[in-house]
Design an enzyme around this catalytic site. Structure first.
Site, mmCIF file in Angstrom:
data_model
loop_
_atom_site.group_PDB
_atom_site.id
_atom_site.type_symbol
_atom_site.label_atom_id
_atom_site.label_comp_id
_atom_site.label_asym_id
_atom_site.label_seq_id
_atom_site.Cartn_x
_atom_site.Cartn_y
_atom_site.Cartn_z
ATOM 1 C CB SER A 166 -0.952 0.115 1.288
ATOM 2 O OG SER A 166 -1.861 -1.192 1.301
HETATM 3 N N1 SAH Z 1 -0.403 -5.413 4.112
HETATM 4 C C1 SAH Z 1 0.310 -5.680 2.870
HETATM 5 C C2 SAH Z 1 -0.265 -5.029 1.562
HETATM 6 C C3 SAH Z 1 -1.428 -6.289 1.205
HETATM 7 S S1 SAH Z 1 -1.911 -6.634 -0.249
HETATM 8 C C4 SAH Z 1 1.765 -4.881 2.768
HETATM 9 O O1 SAH Z 1 2.128 -4.008 3.725
HETATM 10 O O2 SAH Z 1 2.396 -5.088 2.066
HETATM 11 C C5 SAH Z 1 -3.026 -7.621 0.163
HETATM 12 C C6 SAH Z 1 -2.631 -9.143 0.515
HETATM 13 O O3 SAH Z 1 -3.817 -9.808 1.280
HETATM 14 C C7 SAH Z 1 -2.037 -9.827 -0.706
HETATM 15 O O4 SAH Z 1 -0.888 -10.165 -0.412
HETATM 16 C C8 SAH Z 1 -2.998 -10.870 -0.917
HETATM 17 O O5 SAH Z 1 -2.384 -12.175 -1.041
HETATM 18 C C9 SAH Z 1 -3.702 -11.272 0.730
HETATM 19 N N2 SAH Z 1 -4.827 -11.940 0.814
HETATM 20 C C10 SAH Z 1 -6.031 -11.606 0.112
HETATM 21 N N3 SAH Z 1 -6.970 -12.402 0.464
HETATM 22 C C11 SAH Z 1 -6.377 -12.791 1.675
HETATM 23 C C12 SAH Z 1 -7.205 -13.959 2.626
HETATM 24 N N4 SAH Z 1 -8.343 -14.424 2.462
HETATM 25 N N5 SAH Z 1 -6.335 -14.276 3.718
HETATM 26 C C13 SAH Z 1 -4.870 -13.853 3.748
HETATM 27 N N6 SAH Z 1 -4.523 -12.998 2.900
HETATM 28 C C14 SAH Z 1 -5.199 -12.595 1.991
#
Ligand code: SAH
Length: 225
Positions: A76
Site C-alpha cells: 500500500s
Molecule cells: N499489508 C500488505 C499489503 C497487502 S496486499 C503490505 O504491507 O505489503 C493484500 C494481501 O492480502 C495480498 O498479499 C493478498 O494475497 C492477501 N490476501 C487476500 N486475501 C486474503 C485472505 N483471505 N487471507 C490472507 N491474505 C489474503
C-alpha cells in the site's frame, strides 16, 4: 570504469539516501497530510520500506504510491498504511491481527507500536518472503502464517485491533468474534462500486460502523473451505 562508477552510485544510493528519502516521505506525505499519532509517525520514520519491495523497485519505495510486489499484489501507499494505523488508536500493550501480510511492511510498522503482531497471508510465496524479511531484520514480535485469513487466528485471540489489507465484500463474522470488547477493526469495504476504509468498533452489545476515506485495495480471496 564507467560500469563500476554506475554500480558504486547505486550502492551509495542504497546505503545513504534511503534515510533522507524516508524522512522526506514522512514530512511530505504523512505529517503534512494530517497524521498526528506520534507512535505511527515514529514507526514510519523507522521501518526501512525499501527492504519490503522487490530490489528493482527499491528506488521508488518512498514515492507516494503503492508498488507491485509480485503475484498480482501490491504494497500500500505509505499514507494509507499510516492512516489505517492511526485510526486503530493503538497502545504499546496491544495485540494486533493483520489479514494480508503481502510484503510485510504494514506488519513491521505495527510491530514498532504494539507488543505483538499476528499476520496471515494466503499466497504462500509472499508469506514466506515476508517471514524471511522479518527474520533478516530482527522483527521478533511478529507471528506470521500462510492461510486464509477469513478464519482469523483462533489461538491468539482476542485481539485489541484487527486490520484487513485486502478488500472483502463484508467483514467475516469470525474476525469480529476474535476482536476484544472495545476493540477496533479497519478494512476496505466496497459500497456501490467504490471501496471505503471502514472502522468497526465492538461494544458490549453491538458493532458500531464508521465509513472513512475512499481507497483501492486488491480483493480479499478465499481458499475453498
Ligand atoms: N499489508 C500488505 C499489503 C497487502 S496486499 C503490505 O504491507 O505489503 C493484500 C494481501 O492480502 C495480498 O498479499 C493478498 O494475497 C492477501 N490476501 C487476500 N486475501 C486474503 C485472505 N483471505 N487471507 C490472507 N491474505 C489474503
Amino acid at each position: 570504469m564507467v560500469f563500476f562508477t554506475f554500480i558504486l552510485t547505486l550502492q551509495l544510493l542504497s546505503s545513504q539516501d534511503y534515510i533522507s528519502m524516508r524522512t522526506e516521505m514522512v514530512e511530505e506525505q504523512i505529517i503534512k497530510r494530517g497524521i498526528t499519532h506520534s507512535a505511527t509517525i515514529d514507526a514510519l520514520k523507522t521501518v526501512p520500506r525499501h527492504l519490503f519491495v522487490p530490489s528493482d523497485l527499491q528506488i521508488y519505495a518512498y514515492h507516494d504510491r503503492p508498488l507491485p510486489i509480485g503475484h498480482n499484489q501490491t504494497i500500500s501507499q505509505p499514507y494509507i498504511v499510516a492512516y489505517m494505523t492511526e485510526m486503530l488508536n493503538l497502545k504499546s500493550s496491544d495485540k494486533v491481527l493483520e489479514i494480508g501480510t503481502g510484503s510485510g511492511y504494514q506488519a513491521a510498522v505495527l510491530s514498532k507500536i504494539v507488543k505483538e503482531v499476528y499476520t496471515i497471508e494466503i499466497v504462500p510465496q509472499l508469506g514466506k518472503q515476508a517471514e524471511t524479511t522479518f527474520k533478516n531484520n530482527n522483527y521478533t514480535n511478529i507471528g506470521c502464517r500462510i492461510g486464509d485469513g477469513y478464519h482469523g487466528w483462533e489461538e491468539h485471540h482476542p485481539f485489541d485491533a484487527i486490520i484487513i489489507t485486502a478488500a472483502p465484500l463484508q467483514v467475516p463474522e469470525k474476525l469480529l468474534n476474535q476482536l476484544k470488547e472495545g476493540g477496533q477493526l479497519i478494512a476496505p469495504i466496497e459500497k456501490n462500486g467504490q471501496q471505503y476504509l471502514t472502522l468497526y468498533t465492538k461494544t458490549k452489545n453491538k458493532i458500531k460502523t464508521k465509513q472513512l476515506i475512499a481507497v483501492r485495495f486488491v480483493p480479499f480471496t478465499r481458499h475453498k473451505d
